[in-house]
Structure formats: C-alpha cells, structure tokens
Design an enzyme around this catalytic site. Sequence first.
Site, PDB file in Angstrom:
ATOM      1  CG  ASP A 104      -4.251  -0.219  11.432  1.00  0.00           C
ATOM      2  OD1 ASP A 104      -4.425  -0.321  12.658  1.00  0.00           O
ATOM      3  OD2 ASP A 104      -3.533  -0.993  10.776  1.00  0.00           O
ATOM      4  NE  ARG A 154      -1.158   0.313  12.115  1.00  0.00           N
ATOM      5  CZ  ARG A 154      -0.195  -0.542  11.782  1.00  0.00           C
ATOM      6  NH1 ARG A 154       1.006  -0.410  12.311  1.00  0.00           N
ATOM      7  NH2 ARG A 154      -0.428  -1.524  10.946  1.00  0.00           N
ATOM      8  CG  ASP A 173      -1.972  -1.119   1.145  1.00  0.00           C
ATOM      9  OD1 ASP A 173      -2.187  -1.663   0.048  1.00  0.00           O
ATOM     10  OD2 ASP A 173      -2.535  -1.469   2.195  1.00  0.00           O
ATOM     11  CB  SER A 229      -2.945  -7.580   4.681  1.00  0.00           C
ATOM     12  OG  SER A 229      -2.589  -6.380   5.330  1.00  0.00           O
TER      13      SER A 229
END
Length: 419
Positions: free
Chosen positions: A126, A97, A17, A178
């Site tokens: 996220d 995060r 990504d 992922s």
Amino acid sequence: MQQEVKKVVLAYSGGLDTSIIIPWLKENYNCEVIAFAADLGQGQELDGLEEKAIATGASKCYIEDLRKPFVEEFIWPTLKAGAVYEEKYLLGTSFARPIIAKRQVEIASAEGADAVAHGCTGKGNDQVRFELTYKAFNPKLKVIAPWREWDIRSREDAIAYAKEKNIPITATKEKIYSNDRNIWHISHEGGDLENPWNAPKDDMFVLTKSPQEAPDKPTTIEVEFLKGVPIAVNGTRMEPVPLIQLLNEIGGNNAIGRVDLVENRLVGMKSRGVYETPAGTILYRAHQELESLVLDRETMHFKEMLAPKYAELVYNGAWFTPLRHALDAFVEATQNHVTGAVRFKLYKGNVLSAGVKSPYSLYREELATFGKEDVYDQTDAKGFINLFGLPLKVRALVEIDWGKRPGYSEPDYTIFKRD
C-alpha cells in the site's frame, strides 16, 4: 534534520495505525493535521470517525462518499480487463488506494498543505500505491510514512501507544487481524493467519457464510451487461453501488467469494491474505462467460494474455501510468459487443453456469451441430489439416531422410556436459 512541515493531510481510516498517527504527527512535526477518509463502502466503520479524528488532534476531518466513482472508474475497468492477480486476488485493496490518494492530493492543494501522510507499513504494497499516486499528481508534496520513521515495530507496540494516549481502538492483542473493507471486498491479514498452516477461523469472516451454513438449495441469479458493464440483476436495472451491494448479499449468503492466498508482494516478500469478494466473484465469472460467447478466438486469447499484466500494474499501484491507460484503450475496444445476460446457480460456495445469451453471440448451432448442415463442408477439413500439419510432415520426412544417409548417427551431446 526533518523538513519543516506546517500542514499535513492524512489518509485516515480510524483503524489502529492511523488513529495513533495523528498525535504522533503533532508531537514529531509540530504541524496541523487534517484527516481525510474516503467512503468506499466501509459501512459502520465510518461511524463517529470525524469526532474521533478531532478528539485525537486533527484540526479538521473530511469524509467523502467516493463509492460511485470508485466502482465506475476503478472496479469496472479492472473487471472488463479480466484482471486477477496470481489467479485468485480480485484486487479489492489494490485499486482502492489510488482513488484515495488522488483525492488526498486534491484536498492538500485546496487546504494549502505541504505534506501528505499515510499509515502503511514499510513492508507492504500500500505504501507504493499511495506514493506512486502522490508522485503522479503532485511530486512536490512531502510524504510522511510514520511506519518507516517511528520506533513502533509491531501491532502490539501500536496498541500500547494507543492506550498510552487514551485513543479508543478495536484491535486487541487477542484479536489482531488487519482488515481492509470496501464495497468490493474485505481482506484479513496478520495474527494467526501469518502461519499458512493455520486455517482461517470461522468467526473471522464478515461478508460470507461458510458452505455448511449456506442454503441447502441453489439460488438462481441472472446478471445483465451492457458493453462489459453490469447493469441489472434478475431483470431489475440498477445503479453500480446498489448492484454490487445486492450481489454481495446474495453471494455471501451462498458462501461465494472466499479466497485464501499466499501472494508475492511487490516489495519482495510473500504474505498470506484471506479475502471475501462475493459480488466480485460472481461478476468476474459472468463477464468471462459472456466474453466466451461474443469475442472471436484471437481477440479473446490475446486479451487473456494481457490480463495478468493489467492485474500486475493494479497490484503494484501503477494505476495512473501510460501503460495502464494504453491497455484500457485496447480493453474498451473489446467490450463493444459484451452485451447480454448470464445465469448462474449459486450453491454452497460454487458458481454454476446455467445459461448465457447475447444479441452479438458468435455461437451458431448450425456450425456446431453434429447433424446435417449446409454452412460447413466437413470435407474442407482435410485440406486444412494438411496445410496446418505441413511443418510436422516436412520435419518427419527430413528426419527419415537423415536416417538413410551413410554414416549418419545421432549427435553425442554428452561432450557438452560438465564434470
């Protein structure tokens, strides 16, 4: 019309990504792109990252080792709280995060950037975790979330775009999981895992052996804590990062820490994830065992009620909020006596208790024994039970009295039923 952007700081991992986001930002916003990667324990994933970012269009790439503050300021508080999301997930991605996003905002300020960007999809959690942190520290920054803007709609589309732009990637249409990895865990999503009926494939796992591959003899380990914080393994005092690394190695070798979970995302849908958290699984069990020895009943039970709320806050990205800080104050007060050692036998995916001790232990053999003792007078139990059971006794006597009254009968509740 898009807001003009001169410089953007991108949370960069070098994965599929974020690899395609750098050229996309330059094409669609005509802006300078600065990449930022936080080293949270990804290992070899960081190799060649700066060169790759520059080659794909970034003007600069920050790579910073945040492993120690990650453990001390995020992992340890969550461990001490006993926070587990939906009884299984040890929050490895969730609390990673906020530390990334906070540092990202700090770099944006130092670089004079007017925007920040991330590679999170519009379906996941996220995006919330990143953006709540942005709002907490600089709500004036423009937030760019390409997955909510571009025409790419799938991993396959992203792979095709990467090939078009000659961007090297490791994802393929055949291997399209992922993953998110840090010192605490690695997560696996997507691909054949999207069907909950499909069992995870053995070659997918990274940190853990299967039970069949694990040793045929138990491995004994001992973990020591000081005020709720792990400080030593097998008698050797260790810093936080190497301590977790060692337990990951020992636990992974014994098939410890695999979790397969269909979880409820904050955005409203269910998703299936497979997680490997060897060290975390051992440490949570050890911390729980020690607390059972040193916390009084009311404190422990109340803490157990708060733990799911703490986990929910972390999962939802609400790390930098007054409520989490307030819960931390309570948790810290409970950890003053969570000092001692816990021993386990690890065997083919099982964490088996093998002993616990603490100088602050509330367990007293003279109270628990069935033998002769002078501390506890068993005749006192009669009066305690009479008082504890008084409400039940009174209700029973009243019901008996009702039954003796002339014309008394049980109410007919059927009149409240609808046709």
